[in-house]
Motif scaffolding. Structure first.
Motif, PDB file in Angstrom:
ATOM      1  N   PHE A 130       0.519  -1.555  -0.263  1.00 18.06           N
ATOM      2  CA  PHE A 130       0.121  -0.395   0.268  1.00 18.06           C
ATOM      3  C   PHE A 130       1.324   1.237  -0.355  1.00 18.06           C
ATOM      4  N   LEU A 131       2.303   1.669   0.548  1.00 19.42           N
ATOM      5  CA  LEU A 131       2.975   2.731   1.059  1.00 19.42           C
ATOM      6  C   LEU A 131       4.204   2.417  -0.735  1.00 19.42           C
ATOM      7  N   HIS A 132       3.716   1.726  -0.986  1.00 21.24           N
ATOM      8  CA  HIS A 132       5.513   1.046  -1.881  1.00 21.24           C
ATOM      9  C   HIS A 132       5.286   2.418  -2.743  1.00 21.24           C
ATOM     10  N   GLY A 133       6.239   2.832  -2.464  1.00 23.02           N
ATOM     11  CA  GLY A 133       7.266   4.291  -3.498  1.00 23.02           C
ATOM     12  C   GLY A 133       7.052   5.942  -2.480  1.00 23.02           C
ATOM     13  N   ARG A 134       6.154   5.495  -1.247  1.00 21.82           N
ATOM     14  CA  ARG A 134       5.347   6.839  -1.213  1.00 21.82           C
ATOM     15  C   ARG A 134       6.767   7.038   0.226  1.00 21.82           C
ATOM     16  N   TYR A 135       7.355   6.317   0.719  1.00 22.79           N
ATOM     17  CA  TYR A 135       8.219   6.221   1.947  1.00 22.79           C
ATOM     18  C   TYR A 135       9.441   6.518   1.702  1.00 22.79           C
ATOM     19  N   ARG A 136      10.691   6.637   1.605  1.00 26.02           N
ATOM     20  CA  ARG A 136      12.202   7.217   1.455  1.00 26.02           C
ATOM     21  C   ARG A 136      12.505   6.411   3.018  1.00 26.02           C
ATOM     22  N   VAL A 137      13.935   5.219   3.283  1.00 21.55           N
ATOM     23  CA  VAL A 137      13.774   5.102   4.391  1.00 21.55           C
ATOM     24  C   VAL A 137      14.389   6.127   5.608  1.00 21.55           C
ATOM     25  N   GLU A 138      15.191   7.035   4.884  1.00 18.78           N
ATOM     26  CA  GLU A 138      15.465   7.996   6.395  1.00 18.78           C
ATOM     27  C   GLU A 138      14.425   9.001   6.052  1.00 18.78           C
ATOM     28  N   GLU A 139      13.444   8.901   6.241  1.00 12.26           N
ATOM     29  CA  GLU A 139      12.016   9.640   6.418  1.00 12.26           C
ATOM     30  C   GLU A 139      11.516   9.215   7.923  1.00 12.26           C
ATOM     31  N   TYR A 140      11.996   7.954   8.131  1.00 13.85           N
ATOM     32  CA  TYR A 140      11.358   6.599   9.089  1.00 13.85           C
ATOM     33  C   TYR A 140      12.839   6.302  10.279  1.00 13.85           C
ATOM     34  N   PRO A 141      13.657   6.808  10.199  1.00 13.36           N
ATOM     35  CA  PRO A 141      14.798   6.160  11.084  1.00 13.36           C
ATOM     36  C   PRO A 141      14.152   5.359  11.948  1.00 13.36           C
ATOM     37  N   ALA A 142      13.883   6.315  13.112  1.00 14.52           N
ATOM     38  CA  ALA A 142      13.909   5.433  14.484  1.00 14.52           C
ATOM     39  C   ALA A 142      12.454   3.734  14.567  1.00 14.52           C
ATOM     40  N   LEU A 143      11.351   4.101  13.418  1.00 16.47           N
ATOM     41  CA  LEU A 143      10.505   2.886  12.990  1.00 16.47           C
ATOM     42  C   LEU A 143      11.162   2.333  12.601  1.00 16.47           C
ATOM     43  N   ASN A 144      12.018   2.000  11.324  1.00 12.37           N
ATOM     44  CA  ASN A 144      12.665   1.200  11.155  1.00 12.37           C
ATOM     45  C   ASN A 144      13.509   0.589  11.830  1.00 12.37           C
ATOM     46  N   ARG A 145      14.546   1.309  13.005  1.00 12.95           N
ATOM     47  CA  ARG A 145      15.519   0.432  13.825  1.00 12.95           C
ATOM     48  C   ARG A 145      14.027  -0.576  14.641  1.00 12.95           C
ATOM     49  N   GLN A 146      12.731   0.013  14.730  1.00 17.75           N
ATOM     50  CA  GLN A 146      11.976   0.129  15.974  1.00 17.75           C
ATOM     51  C   GLN A 146      11.701  -1.589  15.047  1.00 17.75           C
ATOM     52  N   PHE A 147      11.079  -1.496  13.939  1.00 18.92           N
ATOM     53  CA  PHE A 147      10.775  -2.860  13.154  1.00 18.92           C
ATOM     54  C   PHE A 147      11.949  -3.322  12.853  1.00 18.92           C
ATOM     55  N   LEU A 148      13.071  -3.203  13.025  1.00 20.11           N
ATOM     56  CA  LEU A 148      14.094  -4.732  12.515  1.00 20.11           C
ATOM     57  C   LEU A 148      14.330  -5.509  14.107  1.00 20.11           C
ATOM     58  N   ASP A 149      14.215  -4.689  15.360  1.00 18.15           N
ATOM     59  CA  ASP A 149      14.257  -4.930  16.543  1.00 18.15           C
ATOM     60  C   ASP A 149      13.231  -5.989  16.116  1.00 18.15           C
ATOM     61  N   TRP A 150      12.125  -5.359  17.047  1.00 16.41           N
ATOM     62  CA  TRP A 150      11.175  -5.664  17.553  1.00 16.41           C
ATOM     63  C   TRP A 150      10.512  -7.459  16.324  1.00 16.41           C
ATOM     64  N   GLN A 151      11.035  -6.972  15.070  1.00 17.31           N
ATOM     65  CA  GLN A 151      11.010  -8.468  14.027  1.00 17.31           C
ATOM     66  C   GLN A 151      11.603  -9.890  14.640  1.00 17.31           C
ATOM     67  N   ARG A 152      12.578  -9.496  15.628  1.00 17.44           N
ATOM     68  CA  ARG A 152      13.036 -10.588  16.162  1.00 17.44           C
ATOM     69  C   ARG A 152      13.345 -10.860  17.396  1.00 17.44           C
ATOM     70  N   THR A 153      13.045  -9.634  18.483  1.00 21.07           N
ATOM     71  CA  THR A 153      12.467 -10.344  19.443  1.00 21.07           C
ATOM     72  C   THR A 153      10.768 -10.566  19.803  1.00 21.07           C
ATOM     73  N   ARG A 154      10.184  -9.729  19.237  1.00 23.50           N
ATOM     74  CA  ARG A 154       8.467  -9.672  19.126  1.00 23.50           C
ATOM     75  C   ARG A 154       7.761  -9.907  21.169  1.00 23.50           C
ATOM     76  N   PRO A 155       8.540  -8.722  21.238  1.00 24.00           N
ATOM     77  CA  PRO A 155       8.174  -8.127  22.990  1.00 24.00           C
ATOM     78  C   PRO A 155       7.086  -7.839  23.432  1.00 24.00           C
ATOM     79  N   LEU A 156       5.942  -7.934  22.983  1.00 24.82           N
ATOM     80  CA  LEU A 156       4.634  -7.346  22.866  1.00 24.82           C
ATOM     81  C   LEU A 156       3.749  -8.712  22.360  1.00 24.82           C
ATOM     82  N   ALA A 157       4.264 -10.203  22.538  1.00 23.08           N
ATOM     83  CA  ALA A 157       3.228 -11.032  22.051  1.00 23.08           C
ATOM     84  C   ALA A 157       2.439 -11.730  22.698  1.00 23.08           C
ATOM     85  N   GLY A 158       1.235 -11.601  22.319  1.00 15.91           N
ATOM     86  CA  GLY A 158      -0.350 -11.398  22.642  1.00 15.91           C
ATOM     87  C   GLY A 158      -0.932 -10.164  23.441  1.00 15.91           C
ATOM     88  N   LYS A 159      -0.216  -9.181  23.562  1.00 13.85           N
ATOM     89  CA  LYS A 159      -0.799  -8.232  24.215  1.00 13.85           C
ATOM     90  C   LYS A 159      -1.871  -7.705  23.626  1.00 13.85           C
TER      91      LYS A 159
END
Length: 348
Positions: free
Chosen positions: A9-38
Motif C-alpha cells: 500500500f505504501l510502495h514508493g511513498r516513503y524513503r527509509v531515511e524518513e523513518y529511521p526510528a520506526l525502521n530500527r524498531q521494526f528490525l528489533d521487534w521483528q526479532r524479539t516480538r516483545p508484545l507477543a499476545g498483548k
C-alpha cells in the motif's frame, strides 16, 4: 500477511531515511516480538504514515485494535484499507477492561481501564490523565515530541496555508502561545518571510527562533498586535485560554486570517467556527498528510515503546519514557534521518 499488504500500500511513498526510528524498531521487534499476545488499542490519528507504526506493533506480536473517532482526525481510506487486510478497527471504542495497554491521544480512551496502563501522545491529554488513577507514560514530556509538535506542526501549518494560497511573505503573523507548537509556527512563518510576534509567559518560554517574544500578560500589547495582524494563530494548547472579550471583539470586527493549530478550542464559543480556518480544527488536518512522516517518526516509535515499558513495569502515576530509550531513538534520527539540519536551525 498485514505487514506485506501495508508495505504494498505504501510502495514508493516513503524513503527509509524518513523513518529511521520506526525502521530500527521494526528490525528489533521483528526479532524479539516483545508484545507477543498483548492486546493493544492504538488511538493515534489514522493516516497513511501511521501504518508504519501499526506494522511495528504487529511484528512485535501485539493483538492490535486501531481506534478511531470523531474527535480525532482520521483518513477513512486508511481505515477501510486496514479493515480489508484484517486489522481490527473500532469506531468510538467503549470496551472497558478489554486491553492490556492503550496508546492514547488526547485521553480519548481514558475511561477504558487497561490492565497495565496508558501511553499518552499529547499535552492536553496529559492534563486529563492527572485525574485518572492509572499508570500513564506521557510521551509528550520528551525532547523527541518537540520534533513532531515544533517542526512537524509548524511545517504542516506552512503547507496548509500554501495549499489555501495564503502566502506569508511580508505579512504580520501573531502567534498566541510559544510552547512546542507555537515555536514551530513562529520558526516556519519566519522562514516563509513573515514578521512574527509570539505571546507567552517570558519566565517560562526559553526560545522563540525567528520571532519576537512578548508577554501574554500585557493585554494592551496583545490587543494592539492582534489589531495589526494579518494572520493570528492560536497555539496555547489550553481550552478557552484566549476567551477574552477584548480579543474576540478585535477578531470579529477585523479581517485577520485566524488559524487554530491545537486540539482545543482556545477562543471559546464567542468566536464562531466559521471565523476560523477549517472550522476551528487544526489547520494542518486539511492536508492528506497533516504531519510529514520525517517529523512524526520518532514520536510514533517512542509511543510504541511506551507500551513495552508499561508491560515491564506498570507502576502507578504519570511518568516519562526512560531516558536511555529516548536518547537511542533521538540518535537514530540524527544519524540516519533527513532532518538533522532543521533540528539544529530550530535549536532543538
Amino acid at each position: 500477511m498485514p505487514v506485506d499488504a501495508v508495505r504494498k500500500f505504501l510502495h514508493g511513498r516513503y524513503r527509509v531515511e524518513e523513518y529511521p526510528a520506526l525502521n530500527r524498531q521494526f528490525l528489533d521487534w521483528q526479532r524479539t516480538r516483545p508484545l507477543a499476545g498483548k492486546k493493544i488499542l492504538d488511538g493515534t490519528p489514522v493516516f497513511a504514515n501511521t501504518l508504519l507504526k501499526y506494522i511495528n506493533l504487529l511484528v512485535g506480536g501485539a493483538d492490535l485494535t486501531v481506534g478511531y473517532c470523531d474527535s480525532i482526525p482520521y483518513d477513512k481510506t486508511v481505515v477501510d484499507f486496514l479493515q480489508s487486510i484484517g486489522v481490527k478497527c473500532v469506531y468510538n471504542c467503549s470496551a472497558a477492561g478489554a486491553f492490556d495497554v492503550i496508546l492514547d491521544c488526547n485521553a480519548v480512551y481514558c475511561n477504558l481501564l487497561p490492565r497495565y496502563g496508558f501511553a499518552e501522545l499529547t499535552r492536553s491529554g496529559a492534563y486529563h490523565f492527572a485525574k485518572v488513577d492509572a499508570a500513564v507514560v506521557n510521551v509528550d514530556d520528551s525532547r523527541i515530541k518537540a520534533i513532531e509538535t515544533c517542526l512537524g506542526t509548524g511545517e504542516g501549518f506552512l503547507r496548509a496555508m500554501r495549499q489555501l494560497n495564503l502566502e506569508l511573505k511580508g505579512r504580520k503573523v501573531v502567534v498566541m502561545g510559544c510552547g512546542k507548537v507555537g515555536r514551530g509556527v513562529v520558526f516556519y512563518a519566519f522562514r516563509a518571510g513573515a514578521e512574527v510576534v509570539a505571546f507567552d509567559d517570558p519566565a517560562v518560554v526559553q526560545k522563540c527562533v525567528g520571532g519576537k517574544l512578548l508577554s501574554c500578560f500585557d493585554r494592551d500589547r496583545v490587543c494592539a498586535e492582534l489589531q495589526r495582524a494579518d494572520v493570528v494563530v492560536s497555539a496555547t494548547g489550553k481550552a478557552l485560554a484566549l476567551a477574552d472579550d477584548s480579543y474576540i471583539k478585535l477578531l470579529l470586527e477585523g479581517s485577520q486570517i485566524v488559524v487554530n493549530m491545537g486540539v482545543e478550542d482556545e477562543w471559546g464559543p464567542a468566536l464562531p467556527p466559521q471565523r476560523v480556518l477549517n472550522g476551528k480544527a487544526p489547520l494542518n488536518f486539511i492536508l492528506d498528510e497533516p504531519t510529514l512522516l520525517r517529523y512524526i517518526d520518532p514520536t510514533m516509535a517512542l509511543h510504541n515503546h511506551a507500551a513495552l515499558e508499561l508491560l515491564l513495569d506498570s507502576g502507578s502515576g504519570i511518568r516519562r519514557v526512560s531516558d536511555n530509550v529516548h536518547d537511542f531513538y533521538w540518535q537514530e534520527v540524527v544519524n540516519n534521518g533527513v532532518i538533522a539540519s532543521e533540528l539544529a536551525a530550530a535549536e532543538l
